[in-house]
Design an enzyme around this catalytic site. Structure first.
Site, PDB file in Angstrom:
ATOM      1  N   LYS A  36       0.786  -1.325   0.047  1.00 15.72           N
ATOM      2  CA  LYS A  36      -0.088   0.113   0.081  1.00 15.72           C
ATOM      3  C   LYS A  36       0.992   1.304   0.111  1.00 15.72           C
ATOM      4  CE  LYS A  36      -1.664   1.849   3.979  1.00 15.72           C
ATOM      5  NZ  LYS A  36      -1.623   3.347   4.101  1.00 15.72           N
ATOM      6  N   ASN A  37       1.736   1.335   0.799  1.00 14.66           N
ATOM      7  CA  ASN A  37       2.579   2.491   1.086  1.00 14.66           C
ATOM      8  C   ASN A  37       3.758   2.813  -0.126  1.00 14.66           C
ATOM      9  OD1 ASN A  37       1.185   2.879   3.017  1.00 14.66           O
ATOM     10  ND2 ASN A  37       2.686   2.457   4.528  1.00 14.66           N
ATOM     11  N   CYS A 130      -5.234  12.870  11.582  1.00 11.29           N
ATOM     12  CA  CYS A 130      -5.994  11.645  11.291  1.00 11.29           C
ATOM     13  C   CYS A 130      -6.019  10.887  12.676  1.00 11.29           C
ATOM     14  CB  CYS A 130      -5.527  10.783  10.211  1.00 11.29           C
ATOM     15  SG  CYS A 130      -3.999   9.780  10.923  1.00 11.29           S
ATOM     16  N   ARG A 135      -0.256  14.807  12.027  1.00  9.73           N
ATOM     17  CA  ARG A 135       0.259  14.560  10.763  1.00  9.73           C
ATOM     18  C   ARG A 135       0.541  15.905   9.916  1.00  9.73           C
ATOM     19  NH1 ARG A 135      -1.283   9.310   9.322  1.00  9.73           N
ATOM     20  NH2 ARG A 135       0.417   9.499   7.912  1.00  9.73           N
ATOM     21  N   ASP A 318       4.166   1.167  12.255  1.00  9.69           N
ATOM     22  CA  ASP A 318       3.099   0.559  11.533  1.00  9.69           C
ATOM     23  C   ASP A 318       2.795  -0.770  12.169  1.00  9.69           C
ATOM     24  OD1 ASP A 318       3.239   1.959   8.276  1.00  9.69           O
ATOM     25  OD2 ASP A 318       2.569   2.815  10.248  1.00  9.69           O
ATOM     26  N   ARG A 410      -8.888  -0.149   4.301  1.00  9.97           N
ATOM     27  CA  ARG A 410      -8.006   0.939   3.588  1.00  9.97           C
ATOM     28  C   ARG A 410      -6.510   0.305   3.181  1.00  9.97           C
ATOM     29  NH1 ARG A 410      -6.341   5.174   6.950  1.00  9.97           N
ATOM     30  NH2 ARG A 410      -5.060   5.338   5.438  1.00  9.97           N
TER      31      ARG A 410
HETATM   32  C1  EPZ Z   1       3.937   7.218   5.786  1.00  4.07           C
HETATM   33  O1  EPZ Z   1       3.360   8.257   6.401  1.00  4.07           O
HETATM   34  C2  EPZ Z   1       3.024   6.253   5.925  1.00  4.07           C
HETATM   35  N1  EPZ Z   1       1.758   6.425   5.012  1.00  4.07           N
HETATM   36  C3  EPZ Z   1       2.677   5.693   7.415  1.00  4.07           C
HETATM   37  O2  EPZ Z   1       1.712   4.550   7.519  1.00  4.07           O
HETATM   38  C4  EPZ Z   1       3.654   5.400   8.129  1.00  4.07           C
HETATM   39  O3  EPZ Z   1       3.318   5.138   9.461  1.00  4.07           O
HETATM   40  C5  EPZ Z   1       4.733   6.709   8.107  1.00  4.07           C
HETATM   41  O4  EPZ Z   1       5.167   6.820   6.781  1.00  4.07           O
HETATM   42  C6  EPZ Z   1       6.019   6.251   9.008  1.00  4.07           C
HETATM   43  O5  EPZ Z   1       6.652   5.292   8.469  1.00  4.07           O
HETATM   44  C7  EPZ Z   1       2.106   6.368   3.780  1.00  4.07           C
HETATM   45  O6  EPZ Z   1       3.256   5.912   3.195  1.00  4.07           O
HETATM   46  C8  EPZ Z   1       0.829   6.334   2.701  1.00  4.07           C
HETATM   47  P1  EPZ Z   1       6.185  10.662   8.012  1.00  4.07           P
HETATM   48  P2  EPZ Z   1       3.892   9.847   6.537  1.00  4.07           P
HETATM   49  O7  EPZ Z   1       6.048  11.725   7.347  1.00  4.07           O
HETATM   50  O8  EPZ Z   1       4.595  10.218   5.410  1.00  4.07           O
HETATM   51  C9  EPZ Z   1       6.368  14.136  11.187  1.00  4.07           C
HETATM   52  C10 EPZ Z   1       0.056   3.033   7.599  1.00  4.07           C
HETATM   53  O9  EPZ Z   1      -0.680   2.539   8.476  1.00  4.07           O
HETATM   54  N2  EPZ Z   1       6.209  14.981  10.296  1.00  4.07           N
HETATM   55  O10 EPZ Z   1       7.303   9.901   7.705  1.00  4.07           O
HETATM   56  O11 EPZ Z   1       2.779  10.624   6.743  1.00  4.07           O
HETATM   57  C11 EPZ Z   1       5.143  13.306  11.474  1.00  4.07           C
HETATM   58  O12 EPZ Z   1       4.338  14.158  12.388  1.00  4.07           O
HETATM   59  C12 EPZ Z   1       0.420   4.606   7.594  1.00  4.07           C
HETATM   60  O13 EPZ Z   1       0.175   2.549   6.362  1.00  4.07           O
HETATM   61  C13 EPZ Z   1       6.412  16.430  10.137  1.00  4.07           C
HETATM   62  O14 EPZ Z   1       6.434  17.088  11.665  1.00  4.07           O
HETATM   63  O15 EPZ Z   1       4.952   9.799   7.745  1.00  4.07           O
HETATM   64  C14 EPZ Z   1       5.519  12.122  12.060  1.00  4.07           C
HETATM   65  O16 EPZ Z   1       5.870  12.164  13.587  1.00  4.07           O
HETATM   66  C15 EPZ Z   1       0.098   5.216   8.834  1.00  4.07           C
HETATM   67  N3  EPZ Z   1       6.027  17.229   9.197  1.00  4.07           N
HETATM   68  C16 EPZ Z   1       7.031  11.894  11.547  1.00  4.07           C
HETATM   69  O17 EPZ Z   1       7.097  13.187  10.863  1.00  4.07           O
HETATM   70  C17 EPZ Z   1       5.911  16.949   8.043  1.00  4.07           C
HETATM   71  O18 EPZ Z   1       6.030  17.882   7.128  1.00  4.07           O
HETATM   72  C18 EPZ Z   1       6.928  10.706  10.441  1.00  4.07           C
HETATM   73  O19 EPZ Z   1       5.828  11.200   9.526  1.00  4.07           O
HETATM   74  C19 EPZ Z   1       5.899  15.533   7.774  1.00  4.07           C
HETATM   75  C20 EPZ Z   1       6.027  14.466   8.846  1.00  4.07           C
END
Ligand code: EPZ
Length: 437
Positions: A36-37, A130, A135, A318, A410
């Site tokens: 998915k990701n 979410c 996020r 995850d 999802r």
């Molecule tokens: C991706 O989300 C995945 N989703 C998530 O999977 C996964 O948990 C996450 O990466 C971490 O591995 C998809 O790929 C669609 P991040 P993403 O940006 O990209 C902070 C699932 O269950 N952050 O790496 O949103 C954020 O708050 C989902 O499949 C900022 O502060 O994750 C978090 O603490 C859930 N500012 C950390 O970084 C930003 O602009 C990691 O978030 C972006 C992120």
């Protein structure tokens, strides 16, 4: 689509819950769906350039359906045939994603970089938070601004860029989404982009592999940075998605937690080294034969004193809810600290309804293993939390009901089909009638 779901939906009855009668070990073999990701950014990348892209082993999940709906709304032609999707972006004229389309899927934000790269403009609602956290997307916006995007408002995403130009970008955090959005905007930009402190999740490498197949010039440098040399255009390609490492980890933990023995046919071993080590610490056995990994456990699992989630290659956030559910019956005290998302312990309250002994304080949870879980009616708080409740119900003696299954759908193509194939007593039920097998 699961036959049970088809049947219930064909009669126009809403599907209400999963009914699971647990207490038996899982035995058999299972194939893992496409990731998915990884597929979500690949679908966004289909906007970049002309021609028809074919994505094989594409999981049939809610997030993919919503992403394909966004591509259609932008003017792409999309054909879906089982797990193969054909996308042609020749006639894309729109750069605007409606609130209705975007609100269904948080990762609609990944279309931002691709729309800027293709159209020089992108208008879409702010993705918002979410169930697992706020996020934020500040890192996405900062990186895209450095490539020349101008954002005109703070109440939505309204970005334009006459011409994107390469830049040296250093991410404050190794954000998966920010890394992907930056790559999507940089591949057709003028000049060279270097992204430092990028995420290292395998999904990033899949996006880069897909784009390189289309003619992009992308390299992962020795220091982990990603170097992109902008090209004028991208051509079509056929790409096969790799297995979903989180779904593989889910079923591996389910095999261990039920003291079963499950052969996972396309187990992405190299992408699950830390979770595999934790499974062994819990007393599970992992036997690898080529692409197949067989996960088994004979005895009651052992507690794990400390697990901390971290960006790849650390323990994946995850799988945090899933390992929590598997540790509920482990002998001893386990402790899990979640370092990425601030609301990812909501599953604990539902697990407690099933007799689990879990206390949470701040970003850490302590699990005192109990000898048995009891069936209950519980509600999925989020995608992976829902899968964790399935894993707990498989351990409980008796029938549990899990609502909120739209979350599970999802990310899991058909958790019911997969687990039934391993001998689980699990069916989709609706409140108007009891589905029978
Ligand atoms: C991706 O989300 C995945 N989703 C998530 O999977 C996964 O948990 C996450 O990466 C971490 O591995 C998809 O790929 C669609 P991040 P993403 O940006 O990209 C902070 C699932 O269950 N952050 O790496 O949103 C954020 O708050 C989902 O499949 C900022 O502060 O994750 C978090 O603490 C859930 N500012 C950390 O970084 C930003 O602009 C990691 O978030 C972006 C992120």
């Amino acid at each position: 689509m699961d036959a049970h779901r088809d049947k219930a939906e064909s009669r126009g009855m809403g599907l209400k819950y999963l009914k699971i009668t647990g207490g038996a070990p899982l035995f058999g073999a299972v194939d893992i769906q496409g990731s998915k990701n990884a597929v979500l950014p690949v679908l966004a990348a289909c906007l970049l350039g002309e021609g028809t892209c074919v994505v094989e082993n594409c999981p049939r999940i809610g997030d993919v359906e919503d992403s394909l709906s966004i591509l259609r709304s932008l003017g792409c032609s999309v054909e879906q045939n089982g797990n193969t999707v054909r996308i042609n972006a020749d006639k894309v004229e729109s750069y605007s994603i409606s609130a209705q389309e975007a609100s269904r899927i948080r990762s609609s934000v990944l279309f931002l970089g691709a729309l800027l790269g293709r159209m020089g403009r992108a208008v879409l609602p702010l993705p918002g938070g979410c169930a697992i956290g706020s996020r934020p997307i500040d890192l996405h916006l900062q990186a895209l601004s450095q490539l020349g995007a101008v954002f005109v408002t703070e109440h939505a995403i309204d970005a334009s860029a006459k011409r994107l130009r390469g830049a040296k970008i250093s991410l404050r955090l190794p954000s998966v989404g920010a890394t992907e959005n930056t790559i999507l905007a940089a591949v057709l930009a003028d000049g060279e982009t270097v992204i430092e402190n990028t995420a290292r999740e395998p999904e990033i490498d899949e996006l880069c592999a897909f784009l390189k197949l289309r003619g992009a010039k992308i390299e992962r440098l020795k220091n982990g940075s990603i170097q992109i040399r902008g090209v004028r255009s991208l051509h079509s390609a056929v790409y096969r998605m790799k297995p979903d490492r989180i779904v593989a980890g889910t079923y591996a933990l389910a095999a261990a937690a039920t003291q079963g023995r499950v052969a996972i046919r396309n187990f992405p071993h190299s992408e699950l080294e830390i979770p595999a080590a934790v499974l062994k610490q819990m007393g599970a056995k992992l036997e690898r034969e080529g692409a197949v990994t067989t996960v088994s456990a004979q005895e009651r699992l052992r507690a794990v004193p400390y697990i901390e989630t971290a960006p790849y290659p650390g323990f994946p956030t995850d799988l945090q809810s899933l390992v929590m559910a598997a540790l509920c019956r482990a002998a001893g005290e386990s402790r899990i600290c979640e370092t990425l998302f601030e609301s990812r312990f909501r599953t604990a309250a539902e697990l407690r309804k099933m007799g689990a002994r879990i206390s949470t304080q701040g970003s850490c949870a302590c699990i005192s293993g109990v000898s048995g879980l009891c069936p209950s009616s519980v509600e999925a708080p989020d995608l992976r939390g829902g899968a964790a409740l399935v894993l707990a119900a498989l351990q409980a003696q008796g029938s549990s009901m899990i609502t909120g299954t739209q979350y599970i759908e999802r990310g899991y193509e058909d958790i019911c089909r997969d687990l039934r194939g391993l001998g689980a007593d699990i069916v989709w039920e609706s409140d108007e009638t009891n589905e029978t097998d």
